[in-house]
Design an enzyme around this catalytic site. Structure first.
Site, PDB file in Angstrom:
ATOM      1  N   SER A   1      -8.720   2.912   3.034  1.00  0.00           N
ATOM      2  CA  SER A   1      -8.063   3.687   2.202  1.00  0.00           C
ATOM      3  C   SER A   1      -7.082   2.577   1.217  1.00  0.00           C
ATOM      4  O   SER A   1      -6.342   3.018   0.449  1.00  0.00           O
ATOM      5  CB  SER A   1      -6.946   4.733   2.820  1.00  0.00           C
TER       6      SER A   1
ATOM      7  N   LYS B   1       0.714  -1.254   0.116  1.00  0.00           N
ATOM      8  CA  LYS B   1       0.000   0.024   0.079  1.00  0.00           C
ATOM      9  C   LYS B   1       0.711   1.205   0.037  1.00  0.00           C
ATOM     10  O   LYS B   1       1.981   1.267   0.740  1.00  0.00           O
ATOM     11  CB  LYS B   1      -0.874   0.180   1.184  1.00  0.00           C
TER      12      LYS B   1
ATOM     13  N   SER C   1      -9.411   0.975   7.359  1.00  0.00           N
ATOM     14  CA  SER C   1      -9.137   0.944   5.685  1.00  0.00           C
ATOM     15  C   SER C   1      -8.575  -0.593   5.353  1.00  0.00           C
ATOM     16  O   SER C   1      -8.070  -0.818   4.222  1.00  0.00           O
ATOM     17  CB  SER C   1      -7.751   1.753   5.862  1.00  0.00           C
TER      18      SER C   1
END
Length: 486
Positions: free
Chosen positions: A153, A74, A177
């Site tokens: 996210s 990520k 997230s």
């Protein structure tokens, strides 16, 4: 490569590598091929390191539990990788051209496990929302319906797995997230207990202990296995979670015993779509059929979040944003033009700059009270697990969480509502997992969340594996991947 390679989990692929059935290079080549096939449409990658990954696959890899398995990082949080950029979803950071000169502890542990990193995945700018639509890199699309968001996210990470490109993808969870994108893409998302893994060497806690690192996976055993990889205290960490009696991966298949489980299919402060409430209710019914004692129940303090929790949680997040910008400006020796940031990011930075130290500490005190009150439901009232919807709505259309600076209260309230089931457990630091146990009539995935007491990932893994066996999901494929040959 046979299509089974794209449908296997990381545990199975690692076993194939150990047994000589497949080589790390073959796995990396298959992953690259699928990324090149799907990413032009779904837009989940923001940086590729394919040549480096192929070279690593041909070299001697660490003999860890996931040796030879491809993955992605990520592009936000504690995922620095030496020699690689870290854009954080921001054109401002991208244009500064910053390259990491070291690995984060999380990245180092993933590499030590034998995983091979193919690149970095798309995120919202700085991650203050639960959709992945950054201006700098464009929106990531949900493969179950490309008009919809995959959540955030860790949205790019979820789509990397849902597309069949990699079997697991690194993610971080400061307000849902990992769990939310897992829910919105039909995957497994485990948020570990606070302090389970190190946030170093660049952070001690972030922010106020809300955030943890982990992965989005297809299976419960992969979710448990990656926490085993990441778990452990490093020098300088401010605290650590209790040491488990055995690896969490060994809890898969262990009978959990008869548990007392509460189900909260909706909350008072915010609306929940009937389909999402139904998902939680049916999960409770399944748990009852499996022999558990299940009742409608939840901590009372969860019911009044709009005024008592959310402003203090997101205010603390704003203070972090402002502090991070202060540090960045000090590092580059000049102020940044706030107009170059997206409206939501700018709003958080400006709010953080307005907050006094007294207000920031007051929010921390309010959140600490909330944490202690929540914990009593497990410790004093004798409950083992809580079941909730993961999201209050099914996967939502792109643009659903767009921030309007002229109506900031309504915009923030929509984010509050979207995170009503996730944020409380970032505040308390409890472990929670999202499981893909329900699908809408038109085929959209809806996750169900299970929450255990602090430090009890073992119990969470046992029950999650029990549900996975009773109501399997890995045979399901997004429409774009369900055609001939898939």
């Amino acid at each position: 490569m046979p299509n089974e390679i794209h449908e296997a989990d990381a545990t199975e692929l690692a076993a194939k590598v150990r047994d000589g059935e497949v080589s790390p290079r073959e796995l990396v080549e298959a992953a690259i091929s699928r990324i090149e096939e799907t990413d032009p449409t779904l837009n989940f990658m923001v940086h590729r390191r394919f040549e480096e990954a192929l070279a690593e696959a041909d070299a001697t890899l660490p003999d860890g539990p996931f040796r030879g398995v491809p993955t992605v990082l990520k592009d936000l949080g504690q995922s620095l990788m030496a020699g690689q950029p870290n854009y954080a979803g921001s054109a401002v950071i991208r244009d500064l051209g910053v390259i990491a000169d070291h690995d984060s502890n999380v990245t180092r542990r993933l590499l030590d496990a034998g995983l091979i990193v193919l690149g970095r995945t798309n995120v919202p700018e700085f991650g203050p929302t639960v959709t992945t639509e950054p201006v700098a890199f464009g929106p990531t699309l949900n493969p179950w319906d490309t008009s919809r968001s995959p959540g955030g996210s860790s949205g790019g990470a979820a789509v990397a797995v849902a597309s069949g490109s990699v079997p697991l993808a690194h993610g971080g969870d400061a307000g849902g997230s990992i769990r939310i994108p897992a829910s919105m893409t039909g995957l497994v998302g485990l948020k570990s207990s606070r302090g389970r893994m190190s946030m170093g060497p660049d952070q001690g806690e972030e922010p106020a202990g809300f955030a943890v690192e982990g992965a989005i996976t297809r299976t419960v055993r992969d979710a448990a296995g990656i926490i085993d990889v990441l778990a452990g205290c490093e020098p300088g960490d401010p605290y650590t979670a209790p040491t488990p009696g055995r690896p969490f991966a060994e809890e898969v298949g262990v009978p959990p015993g008869r548990l007392r489980i509460g189900v909260a299919a909706s909350l008072e402060d915010f609306a929940t779509d009937p389909e999402c409430s139904l998902a939680a209710t049916r999960a409770g019914e399944l748990l009852s059929e499996l022999g558990h004692d299940v009742d409608a129940a939840a901590p009372e303090v969860m019911q009044t979040q709009r005024s008592e929790l959310m402003p203090h949680f997101f205010g603390t997040l704003s203070a972090l944003f402002a502090a991070n910008i202060m540090g960045l400006e000090a590092a580059i020796g000049r102020p940044l033009d706030l107009e170059r940031f997206e409206p939501l990011t700018r709003d958080h930075i400006e709010q953080g700059r307005r907050m006094t130290a007294t207000e920031t500490i007051h929010s921390r005190l309010v959140l600490n009270r909330f944490m202690r009150t929540m914990a009593e439901w497990w410790s004093n009232d004798g409950w083992d697990l809580l079941v909730t919807p993961m999201m209050p709505v099914p996967p939502f259309p792109l643009g659903y969480l767009d921030f309007d600076p002229d109506d900031r209260e309504r915009s923030h309230d929509r984010i509050y509502a979207a995170t009503q089931y996730s944020v409380p457990f970032n505040v308390t630091g409890q472990p929670a997992i999202s499981l893909p146990l329900h699908w809408t009539g038109d085929g959209l995935p809806i996750g169900v969340q299970l929450v255990a007491a602090y430090g009890r990932e073992d119990l969470l893994v046992r029950v999650a594996a029990q549900l996975e066996h009773a109501a399997p999901w890995t045979h399901r494929r997004p429409p774009a991947l369900a055609g001939p040959g898939r």
